[in-house]
Design a protein around this motif. Structure first.
Motif, PDB file in Angstrom:
ATOM      1  N   LEU A   1      96.940  -6.703 -61.157  1.00 26.39           N
ATOM      2  CA  LEU A   1      96.624  -5.427 -60.514  1.00 26.39           C
ATOM      3  C   LEU A   1      97.878  -4.774 -59.933  1.00 26.39           C
ATOM      4  O   LEU A   1      98.037  -3.557 -60.001  1.00 26.39           O
ATOM      5  CB  LEU A   1      95.586  -5.628 -59.407  1.00 26.39           C
ATOM      6  CG  LEU A   1      94.148  -5.796 -59.872  1.00 26.39           C
ATOM      7  CD1 LEU A   1      93.259  -6.230 -58.703  1.00 26.39           C
ATOM      8  CD2 LEU A   1      93.625  -4.522 -60.497  1.00 26.39           C
ATOM      9  N   GLY A   2      98.773  -5.587 -59.365  1.00 28.93           N
ATOM     10  CA  GLY A   2     100.027  -5.051 -58.832  1.00 28.93           C
ATOM     11  C   GLY A   2     100.874  -4.420 -59.918  1.00 28.93           C
ATOM     12  O   GLY A   2     101.589  -3.440 -59.674  1.00 28.93           O
ATOM     13  N   TYR A   3     100.797  -4.952 -61.108  1.00 23.08           N
ATOM     14  CA  TYR A   3     101.534  -4.393 -62.239  1.00 23.08           C
ATOM     15  C   TYR A   3     100.901  -3.100 -62.731  1.00 23.08           C
ATOM     16  O   TYR A   3     101.584  -2.167 -63.133  1.00 23.08           O
ATOM     17  CB  TYR A   3     101.586  -5.429 -63.366  1.00 23.08           C
ATOM     18  CG  TYR A   3     102.324  -4.960 -64.591  1.00 23.08           C
ATOM     19  CD1 TYR A   3     103.717  -4.896 -64.613  1.00 23.08           C
ATOM     20  CD2 TYR A   3     101.619  -4.580 -65.728  1.00 23.08           C
ATOM     21  CE1 TYR A   3     104.388  -4.463 -65.739  1.00 23.08           C
ATOM     22  CE2 TYR A   3     102.288  -4.151 -66.863  1.00 23.08           C
ATOM     23  CZ  TYR A   3     103.668  -4.092 -66.863  1.00 23.08           C
ATOM     24  OH  TYR A   3     104.330  -3.664 -67.972  1.00 23.08           O
ATOM     25  N   ARG A   4      99.567  -3.030 -62.699  1.00 23.53           N
ATOM     26  CA  ARG A   4      98.828  -1.893 -63.277  1.00 23.53           C
ATOM     27  C   ARG A   4      98.510  -0.772 -62.292  1.00 23.53           C
ATOM     28  O   ARG A   4      98.375   0.375 -62.678  1.00 23.53           O
ATOM     29  CB  ARG A   4      97.498  -2.381 -63.862  1.00 23.53           C
ATOM     30  CG  ARG A   4      97.635  -3.395 -64.944  1.00 23.53           C
ATOM     31  CD  ARG A   4      97.879  -2.720 -66.228  1.00 23.53           C
ATOM     32  NE  ARG A   4      97.924  -3.726 -67.289  1.00 23.53           N
ATOM     33  CZ  ARG A   4      98.374  -3.492 -68.468  1.00 23.53           C
ATOM     34  NH1 ARG A   4      98.821  -2.318 -68.794  1.00 23.53           N
ATOM     35  NH2 ARG A   4      98.397  -4.450 -69.366  1.00 23.53           N
ATOM     36  N   VAL A   5      98.327  -1.102 -61.011  1.00 25.38           N
ATOM     37  CA  VAL A   5      97.842  -0.122 -60.034  1.00 25.38           C
ATOM     38  C   VAL A   5      98.901   0.070 -58.939  1.00 25.38           C
ATOM     39  O   VAL A   5      99.187  -0.867 -58.187  1.00 25.38           O
ATOM     40  CB  VAL A   5      96.505  -0.596 -59.402  1.00 25.38           C
ATOM     41  CG1 VAL A   5      95.978   0.415 -58.396  1.00 25.38           C
ATOM     42  CG2 VAL A   5      95.474  -0.889 -60.481  1.00 25.38           C
ATOM     43  N   PRO A   6      99.482   1.265 -58.836  1.00 26.95           N
ATOM     44  CA  PRO A   6     100.552   1.498 -57.852  1.00 26.95           C
ATOM     45  C   PRO A   6     100.157   1.171 -56.410  1.00 26.95           C
ATOM     46  O   PRO A   6     100.958   0.612 -55.661  1.00 26.95           O
ATOM     47  CB  PRO A   6     100.864   3.000 -58.008  1.00 26.95           C
ATOM     48  CG  PRO A   6     100.455   3.320 -59.404  1.00 26.95           C
ATOM     49  CD  PRO A   6      99.271   2.436 -59.690  1.00 26.95           C
ATOM     50  N   PHE A   7      98.921   1.486 -56.014  1.00 30.20           N
ATOM     51  CA  PHE A   7      98.483   1.187 -54.653  1.00 30.20           C
ATOM     52  C   PHE A   7      98.534  -0.312 -54.374  1.00 30.20           C
ATOM     53  O   PHE A   7      98.997  -0.748 -53.328  1.00 30.20           O
ATOM     54  CB  PHE A   7      97.066   1.724 -54.423  1.00 30.20           C
ATOM     55  CG  PHE A   7      96.459   1.281 -53.125  1.00 30.20           C
ATOM     56  CD1 PHE A   7      96.894   1.819 -51.922  1.00 30.20           C
ATOM     57  CD2 PHE A   7      95.472   0.305 -53.096  1.00 30.20           C
ATOM     58  CE1 PHE A   7      96.350   1.398 -50.718  1.00 30.20           C
ATOM     59  CE2 PHE A   7      94.921  -0.125 -51.908  1.00 30.20           C
ATOM     60  CZ  PHE A   7      95.362   0.434 -50.703  1.00 30.20           C
ATOM     61  N   VAL A   8      98.057  -1.104 -55.313  1.00 34.75           N
ATOM     62  CA  VAL A   8      98.063  -2.562 -55.143  1.00 34.75           C
ATOM     63  C   VAL A   8      99.501  -3.076 -55.154  1.00 34.75           C
ATOM     64  O   VAL A   8      99.849  -3.972 -54.387  1.00 34.75           O
ATOM     65  CB  VAL A   8      97.208  -3.250 -56.231  1.00 34.75           C
ATOM     66  CG1 VAL A   8      97.307  -4.763 -56.129  1.00 34.75           C
ATOM     67  CG2 VAL A   8      95.759  -2.807 -56.125  1.00 34.75           C
ATOM     68  N   GLU A   9     100.348  -2.485 -55.994  1.00 37.72           N
ATOM     69  CA  GLU A   9     101.753  -2.897 -56.038  1.00 37.72           C
ATOM     70  C   GLU A   9     102.410  -2.724 -54.674  1.00 37.72           C
ATOM     71  O   GLU A   9     103.171  -3.579 -54.229  1.00 37.72           O
ATOM     72  CB  GLU A   9     102.524  -2.107 -57.085  1.00 37.72           C
ATOM     73  CG  GLU A   9     103.979  -2.523 -57.165  1.00 37.72           C
ATOM     74  CD  GLU A   9     104.781  -1.733 -58.163  1.00 37.72           C
ATOM     75  OE1 GLU A   9     105.834  -2.230 -58.573  1.00 37.72           O
ATOM     76  OE2 GLU A   9     104.358  -0.616 -58.521  1.00 37.72           O
ATOM     77  N   ARG A  10     102.104  -1.625 -53.986  1.00 37.55           N
ATOM     78  CA  ARG A  10     102.684  -1.398 -52.652  1.00 37.55           C
ATOM     79  C   ARG A  10     102.194  -2.433 -51.648  1.00 37.55           C
ATOM     80  O   ARG A  10     102.918  -2.789 -50.719  1.00 37.55           O
ATOM     81  CB  ARG A  10     102.374   0.017 -52.177  1.00 37.55           C
ATOM     82  CG  ARG A  10     103.191   1.085 -52.885  1.00 37.55           C
ATOM     83  CD  ARG A  10     103.044   2.444 -52.229  1.00 37.55           C
ATOM     84  NE  ARG A  10     101.680   2.938 -52.192  1.00 37.55           N
ATOM     85  CZ  ARG A  10     101.083   3.624 -53.169  1.00 37.55           C
ATOM     86  NH1 ARG A  10     101.748   3.897 -54.275  1.00 37.55           N
ATOM     87  NH2 ARG A  10      99.843   4.040 -53.034  1.00 37.55           N
ATOM     88  N   LEU A  11     100.965  -2.896 -51.811  1.00 35.05           N
ATOM     89  CA  LEU A  11     100.441  -3.924 -50.905  1.00 35.05           C
ATOM     90  C   LEU A  11     101.064  -5.288 -51.182  1.00 35.05           C
ATOM     91  O   LEU A  11     101.374  -6.043 -50.271  1.00 35.05           O
ATOM     92  CB  LEU A  11      98.920  -4.035 -51.053  1.00 35.05           C
ATOM     93  CG  LEU A  11      98.098  -2.874 -50.531  1.00 35.05           C
ATOM     94  CD1 LEU A  11      96.624  -3.095 -50.870  1.00 35.05           C
ATOM     95  CD2 LEU A  11      98.285  -2.715 -49.047  1.00 35.05           C
ATOM     96  N   VAL A  12     101.216  -5.600 -52.468  1.00 38.32           N
ATOM     97  CA  VAL A  12     101.693  -6.922 -52.872  1.00 38.32           C
ATOM     98  C   VAL A  12     103.214  -7.021 -52.793  1.00 38.32           C
ATOM     99  O   VAL A  12     103.756  -8.030 -52.360  1.00 38.32           O
ATOM    100  CB  VAL A  12     101.212  -7.244 -54.307  1.00 38.32           C
ATOM    101  CG1 VAL A  12     101.800  -8.548 -54.803  1.00 38.32           C
ATOM    102  CG2 VAL A  12      99.699  -7.306 -54.346  1.00 38.32           C
TER     103      VAL A  12
END
Length: 165
Positions: A93-104
């Motif tokens: 999800l961090g790779y695919r979704v920018p919002f999740v990437e910012r969290l991770v």
């Protein structure tokens, strides 16, 4: 006299609901992930929070399955698989979704700009001046004045762009 008979039913038959194990593993993973992300943020030169979390939870889950804390290997394997699944899912999800990437993976934070140390950013990440100077020395830099920009990266490493001599 030695007894070589094994209680196969006790070894493989779950004593807890497998759904309970999935729910417990999921809640523990996300609970600890959120605590570590909010409280620890990042450490200079450290490994990422999800990696530490994965190692700690896997060790505990595997130990419980092996030591008989749960009554079956199946329960230990289900818990380990749940933890591995969520770790992979968050990475994906961090790779695919920018919002999740910012969290991770927190974005890089500027620590030095044109030779000036941004002390507010050091305080924000709990990086001491000694730690920063140590990392600069590792990069072959004698003084912050010799740096155009230095960032603390999401994984805790410090990247340095040196001034040309």
């Amino acid at each position: 006299m030695l007894n070589f008979q094994l209680p196969w039913h006790e070894i493989f038959a779950p004593t807890h609901s497998l759904m309970e194990m999935l729910v417990r593993g999921t809640i523990m993973y996300f609970g600890i992930f959120i605590l570590m992300r909010l409280i620890l943020k990042r450490q200079t030169g450290g490994i990422s929070i999800p990696d530490v979390l994965l190692v700690v939870l896997l060790a505990d889950a595997a130990q419980n399955g092996m030591a008989g804390e749960y009554r079956s290997i199946t329960e230990g394997l289900v818990l380990v698989a749940t933890i591995v699944f969520w770790n992979l899912a968050i990475d994906w999800l961090g790779y695919r979704v920018p919002f999740v990437e910012r969290l991770v993976r927190p974005p890089p934070l500027l620590l030095i700009k044109n030779g000036q140390v941004l002390r507010r950013h050091l305080r924000q990440e709990l990086v001491t001046m000694d730690e920063l100077l140590s990392k600069l020395r590792e990069e072959g830099v004698e003084s912050p004045a010799d740096v155009i920009e230095a960032y603390i990266e999401g994984d805790g490493n410090i990247s340095v762009k040196k001034k040309e001599k």
